[in-house]
Design an enzyme around this catalytic site. Sequence first.
Site, PDB file in Angstrom:
ATOM      1  N   ASN A 167       0.715  -1.190  -0.055  1.00 25.62           N
ATOM      2  CA  ASN A 167      -0.029  -0.040   0.058  1.00 25.62           C
ATOM      3  C   ASN A 167       0.746   1.282  -0.061  1.00 25.62           C
ATOM      4  O   ASN A 167       0.427   2.268  -0.588  1.00 25.62           O
ATOM      5  CB  ASN A 167      -0.922   0.034   1.307  1.00 25.62           C
ATOM      6  CG  ASN A 167      -0.443  -0.036   2.606  1.00 25.62           C
ATOM      7  OD1 ASN A 167       0.827  -0.667   2.483  1.00 25.62           O
ATOM      8  ND2 ASN A 167      -0.767   0.606   3.438  1.00 25.62           N
ATOM      9  N   GLU A 265       3.816  -4.810  12.544  1.00 25.00           N
ATOM     10  CA  GLU A 265       2.858  -3.818  12.230  1.00 25.00           C
ATOM     11  C   GLU A 265       1.519  -4.288  11.355  1.00 25.00           C
ATOM     12  O   GLU A 265       2.025  -4.553  10.310  1.00 25.00           O
ATOM     13  CB  GLU A 265       3.383  -2.507  11.843  1.00 25.00           C
ATOM     14  CG  GLU A 265       2.584  -1.213  11.991  1.00 25.00           C
ATOM     15  CD  GLU A 265       1.729  -0.920  10.771  1.00 25.00           C
ATOM     16  OE1 GLU A 265       0.586  -1.206  11.068  1.00 25.00           O
ATOM     17  OE2 GLU A 265       2.115  -0.339   9.837  1.00 25.00           O
ATOM     18  N   CYS A 299      -3.129   1.279   6.534  1.00 25.40           N
ATOM     19  CA  CYS A 299      -3.460   0.743   7.795  1.00 25.40           C
ATOM     20  C   CYS A 299      -4.110   1.406   8.893  1.00 25.40           C
ATOM     21  O   CYS A 299      -4.944   1.041   9.584  1.00 25.40           O
ATOM     22  CB  CYS A 299      -2.349   0.140   8.388  1.00 25.40           C
ATOM     23  SG  CYS A 299      -1.146   1.243   8.758  1.00 25.40           S
ATOM     24  N   GLU A 480       7.726   1.517  16.119  1.00 26.26           N
ATOM     25  CA  GLU A 480       8.804   2.311  15.427  1.00 26.26           C
ATOM     26  C   GLU A 480       8.784   3.634  15.582  1.00 26.26           C
ATOM     27  O   GLU A 480       7.683   4.360  15.697  1.00 26.26           O
ATOM     28  CB  GLU A 480       8.476   1.821  14.173  1.00 26.26           C
ATOM     29  CG  GLU A 480       8.398   0.125  13.749  1.00 26.26           C
ATOM     30  CD  GLU A 480       8.017  -0.015  12.278  1.00 26.26           C
ATOM     31  OE1 GLU A 480       8.694  -0.247  11.398  1.00 26.26           O
ATOM     32  OE2 GLU A 480       6.719   0.031  12.249  1.00 26.26           O
TER      33      GLU A 480
END
Length: 499
Positions: A167, A265, A299, A480
């Site tokens: 994405n 993630e 996301c 992160e």
Amino acid sequence: MPSTTRKNRGTKRRKMDEPIVINNFIGGVMVPCQDHIDSHDPSTGLVWAKIPDSGQAEVDAAVNAAQAAFEGWSCKSAQTRANHLLKVADILESRLEEFAVAESRDQGKPVWLARIIDIPRCVLNLRHFAHAIPHHLNTSNVNPEMGVVNYTLREPQGVAGLISPWNLPLYLLTFKLAPALMCGNTVVAKPSEMTSVTAYMFCKVLQDADFPAGVVNIVFGRGPSAGQALITHPQVPLVSFTGSTLTGKFIAQATAPMFKKLSLEMGGKNAAVVFDDCDMESCIATLKRSSFINSGQVCLCTSRIFVQKSLFKDFLEKFTAVAREVKIGPPSDKDVFMGPLNSKPHLEKVLRYISYAVEDGGQVLCGHGVEILDLPPQNKEGYFMRPTIITGLSDKSRCMQEEIFGPITCVTPFDTEEEVITRVNDTPYGLCASVFTSNLARGHRVAHKLKAGTVWTNCWLVRDLDMPFGGVKKSGLGRESTQDSLEFYTEAKTVCIKI
């Protein structure tokens, strides 16, 4: 190993209708692969690139190259490593338009979006970690009573395995690559086989920047072959993955016996909470972006909107009107807000959720099946759909519980602050949420009680790379950021010296 030289790169001009043939990047050279995967242009459905169908042999070669380069790279000063990354960032920035056009064609996002978000963020990723990491590496203290000096070393792990999604292809690859390299690790990366072109172009940037051979290796291929070979490789001690929860679960199970360090993630079912004291105009403009940008394939996109009852009818009318005005079409059109979804199977999956919504008693207010999608002839076979708003669903329905990852959002009313907090948290995911209110105290209260890694108030997708990013529950494992990435890509060692 077979390779192509820099002198021969790009000397043969490719016909416009001839697919790009991509090679793996191992030990600083381009390495052809015997088998390939078709990569389709999402706006036309036509094959436009041939991606290596790599497996164990290619991953083994890449890991061997990374291991061979590790000692030399890890022994360099942080500033020397930073200088290498900054040179790559400069070259990438000089080719921004070329990369934006390629990212658009490969992924489906509008060119303007790749131009102002994706590629500039790639440059920022490289520069930010190059500048920030050297200031966070070591600490020390003196204990005069014991007569000792203590100091810590942040030591690199070795070969980092990086798996990035389709994405935000180069955006998320460089978000992993930059801190891994700055911490002294070498890298074997596997981009998504559906969006590999800009990663391949990035390999050429590394060559032009004279980046040390073997420090960065990129192997292209499918998850079950190249991806599995990478995550289970005994010489890859840590894996950073961004993608679906299902794949993240598989990685956790496959690597558990090897005690690898993981950063995962994964998916989200992100909610927005709209209180009746919000700035309606600003709220709707923000939710248009958060629901439909990149065709809902982020996301962090909003897929559930809870609106206070007194505002519900007015909000629904205005938000639906805004969604109907969204322009869908060829990604090269500067006026297009939404391009195609990334692949035909993904489009089919997203459209199934509209059927599920109807089966579960929902009402489709706008979007697929309600309005006509008018496309140019050359885009009729592309993977397009209209932004879709659904209402009337229960919180336990499939569209309110499962990640759709497309331009579909469900709108539902609520009464009280306590009620909406419970309902927002009633999902297996916890990546992010948004709150819209003019009451600052309420904004803080709700943010504190929502089970999510990030909560935005009166905004969305405002990112500071120094702040932790990640999710809870099935949305992720680890964080992160400048500090969090430093801790993930290194191990701390304490040295105690008697004085």
